[in-house]
Design an enzyme around this catalytic site. Structure first.
Site, mmCIF file in Angstrom:
data_model
loop_
_atom_site.group_PDB
_atom_site.id
_atom_site.type_symbol
_atom_site.label_atom_id
_atom_site.label_comp_id
_atom_site.label_asym_id
_atom_site.label_seq_id
_atom_site.Cartn_x
_atom_site.Cartn_y
_atom_site.Cartn_z
ATOM 1 C CG HIS A 55 -1.918 1.106 1.226
ATOM 2 N ND1 HIS A 55 -3.275 0.874 1.326
ATOM 3 C CD2 HIS A 55 -1.780 2.451 1.123
ATOM 4 C CE1 HIS A 55 -3.924 2.030 1.299
ATOM 5 N NE2 HIS A 55 -3.025 3.007 1.177
ATOM 6 C CG HIS A 57 -1.278 6.955 -1.657
ATOM 7 N ND1 HIS A 57 -2.573 7.196 -2.054
ATOM 8 C CD2 HIS A 57 -1.378 6.217 -0.517
ATOM 9 C CE1 HIS A 57 -3.423 6.642 -1.191
ATOM 10 N NE2 HIS A 57 -2.723 6.038 -0.240
ATOM 11 C CD GLN A 150 -7.041 11.291 -1.227
ATOM 12 O OE1 GLN A 150 -5.922 10.807 -1.170
ATOM 13 N NE2 GLN A 150 -7.923 11.121 -0.238
ATOM 14 C CG HIS A 208 -7.604 4.566 1.025
ATOM 15 N ND1 HIS A 208 -7.113 3.938 -0.080
ATOM 16 C CD2 HIS A 208 -6.567 5.293 1.553
ATOM 17 C CE1 HIS A 208 -5.827 4.276 -0.223
ATOM 18 N NE2 HIS A 208 -5.470 5.086 0.747
ATOM 19 C CD GLU A 211 -6.333 6.960 6.069
ATOM 20 O OE1 GLU A 211 -6.813 7.207 4.947
ATOM 21 O OE2 GLU A 211 -5.109 7.073 6.316
ATOM 22 C CG ASP A 307 -0.654 5.284 3.424
ATOM 23 O OD1 ASP A 307 -1.118 5.181 2.276
ATOM 24 O OD2 ASP A 307 -1.297 5.772 4.369
ATOM 25 C CD1 TRP A 313 -2.690 12.317 3.929
ATOM 26 C CD2 TRP A 313 -1.732 12.158 1.904
ATOM 27 N NE1 TRP A 313 -3.616 12.694 2.978
ATOM 28 C CE2 TRP A 313 -3.062 12.608 1.742
ATOM 29 C CE3 TRP A 313 -0.938 11.975 0.772
ATOM 30 C CZ2 TRP A 313 -3.603 12.876 0.477
ATOM 31 C CZ3 TRP A 313 -1.480 12.251 -0.477
ATOM 32 C CH2 TRP A 313 -2.791 12.698 -0.615
HETATM 33 N N1 17E Z 1 -5.060 9.483 0.985
HETATM 34 C C1 17E Z 1 -5.853 9.007 1.956
HETATM 35 O O1 17E Z 1 -7.079 9.157 1.864
HETATM 36 N N2 17E Z 1 -5.324 8.396 3.017
HETATM 37 C C2 17E Z 1 -4.010 8.232 3.107
HETATM 38 N N3 17E Z 1 -3.489 7.632 4.177
HETATM 39 C C3 17E Z 1 -3.173 8.733 2.091
HETATM 40 C C4 17E Z 1 -3.739 9.345 1.034
HETATM 41 C C5 17E Z 1 -1.716 8.582 2.202
HETATM 42 FE FE FE2 Z 2 -3.416 5.094 1.658
#
Ligand code: 17E
Ligand code: FE2
Length: 410
Positions: A55, A57, A150, A208, A211, A307, A313
């Site tokens: 995982h 980006h 996103q 995702h 989170e 990540d 981030w």
């Molecule tokens: N975008 C997101 O929604 N969550 C993350 N942890 C990252 C990007 C890195």
């Molecule tokens: Fe992520």
């Protein structure tokens, strides 16, 4: 190629490993060297299958500070800053940065990467750039690309069309972000939409999911139900699931029955989620990480990802999975001796299961000759000394070689 005197997969005995025409052909003690064969002295060190980052980006990598650093450290400011940076993306920009990070990863023993790619972009620039890079770098790394919305599927203009377009253009995995949609109802609808899309195009899924430090964020049960009813569980992954760190135990107990029935995979991102999590707490501050120890004990597959490598981030990161495992074992309370020795599974075999590449992965006769030689005898000492990957070997060819630093005490 003949690799002499190694401990394969933490095993106590020493063996030699032979690779012929890109495949493992023998694993046993005392293999004879063939004429003109390349020999690597394993020095009684640890030989593992290559590391996997399940995982990351790559579209955002190496953009930390552009146009600003994330000073609050929240997920939401990260999304806001990335949304600004996204306006100036070009294919060349994405390819240059992603390639730089992949080269760091290869130096640290990675050969398989699952990268999320933001498709909330009317021109799908990052997706096209990473599709090209996937092809260009196929001799160094296997890149799996996730269509990652996103800014939401239902909450972003033409979100559904962009998801389907990205899948048609060749992305391998269908993503989602239900907890970020405008409403819980949109969150649920987005999960139903993305599962139907994956089913229609026969794609893997990696969402995702939840989170957020909000115990009311319960899209995981919707994803697991979809996975169970469509019998797609082993092809579906729930990433982050940090809300599970805030669920009450009665609900979680009930949820685990479904999780086990569904066969879902999980990815935790311990570095980034301990950094982004708990940001709205005073004290006690939550750790922001999902229930790795309990999922693992229940026989549910969990892997770890980095990540982010230097982006909105996470300002830090060097493409080294040992950093990820170290933080992972600390933050999840998995520091018993055998837990430490076995913790490489989170960035090797468990990750291979998540990526659905198990049939091509592992140090076994008949499989591709891919492996890494670590500069220690076992994984416990590997973590202690944060050692180098001496050799990263792919199909019997050395991809990267590292000479360890040497300290002299006076
Ligand atoms: N975008 C997101 O929604 N969550 C993350 N942890 C990252 C990007 C890195
Ligand atoms: Fe992520």
């Amino acid at each position: 190629m003949l690799i002499k005197n190694v401990h394969v997969n933490n095993q106590a005995d020493l063996v030699d490993v032979q690779i012929t025409d890109g495949q493992f052909t023998a694993i046993k003690a005392g293999i004879k060297v063939r004429p003109n064969e390349q020999v690597i002295d394993g020095q009684e060190k640890l030989l593992l299958p290559p590391f996997i980052d399940s995982h990351v980006h790559l579209d955002a990598t190496l953009t930390a500070g552009q146009p600003e650093y994330n000073e609050t450290g929240t997920l939401f400011d990260g999304i806001r800053i990335w949304s600004e940076r996204k306006k100036s993306l070009t294919k060349e920009d994405v390819k240059r940065r992603a390639k730089q990070t992949i080269m760091k990863m290869v130096g640290h023993g990675i050969q398989h990467v699952r990268s999320h790619v933001d498709v909330t972009d009317p021109h799908l620039i990052a997706a096209q750039a990473l599709l090209e890079l996937k092809h260009d770098l196929k001799d160094q790394v296997d890149l799996q690309l996730v269509a990652f919305p996103q800014e939401g599927i239902l909450s972003f203009p033409n979100g559904k069309q962009l998801m389907e377009q990205a899948v048609k253009e060749g992305l391998d995995v269908v993503g989602g972000i239900p907890h970020f949609e405008f409403s819980t109802e949109y969150g649920w609808q987005s999960v139903h939409f993305l599962m139907a899309l994956a089913d229609k195009y026969d794609k893997l899924v990696d969402v995702h999911c939840d989170e957020i430090d909000d115990p009311m964020s319960r899209h995981l049960e919707v994803l697991a139900t979809e996975a169970y009813e469509r019998q797609m569980g082993d092809r579906v992954t729930a990433s982050h699931t940090t809300a599970m760190g805030s669920y009450n135990d009665a609900y979680t107990y009930k949820l685990f029955r479904l999780l086990k029935m569904s066969g879902l995979n999980f990815v935790a991102n311990p570095l980034v989620n301990v950094h982004l999590g708990g940001r709205f707490d005073t004290y006690p501050k939550r750790r922001g990480v999902t229930r790795v120890k309990e999922l693992d004990a229940a026989g549910i597959n969990v892997s770890f990802g980095e990540d982010d490598v230097q982006d909105p981030w996470n300002p830090l990161g060097d493409g080294n999975m040992l950093d990820v495992v170290s933080m992972g074992v600390y933050v999840t309370h998995m520091m018993g001796y055998s837990q430490l020795q076995n913790s490489y599974k989170f960035v090797t075999t468990n990750a291979a299961k998540t990526l659905h590449i198990e049939d091509q992965y592992g140090i076994e006769v008949g499989k591709p000759g891919d492996c890494i030689l670590l500069n220690e005898q076992n994984f416990y000492q590997t973590l202690n000394r944060h050692v180098e990957v001496l050799y990263n070997i792919r199909h019997g060819r050395v991809l990267a070689e590292t000479i360890p630093a040497h300290t002299t005490l006076h």
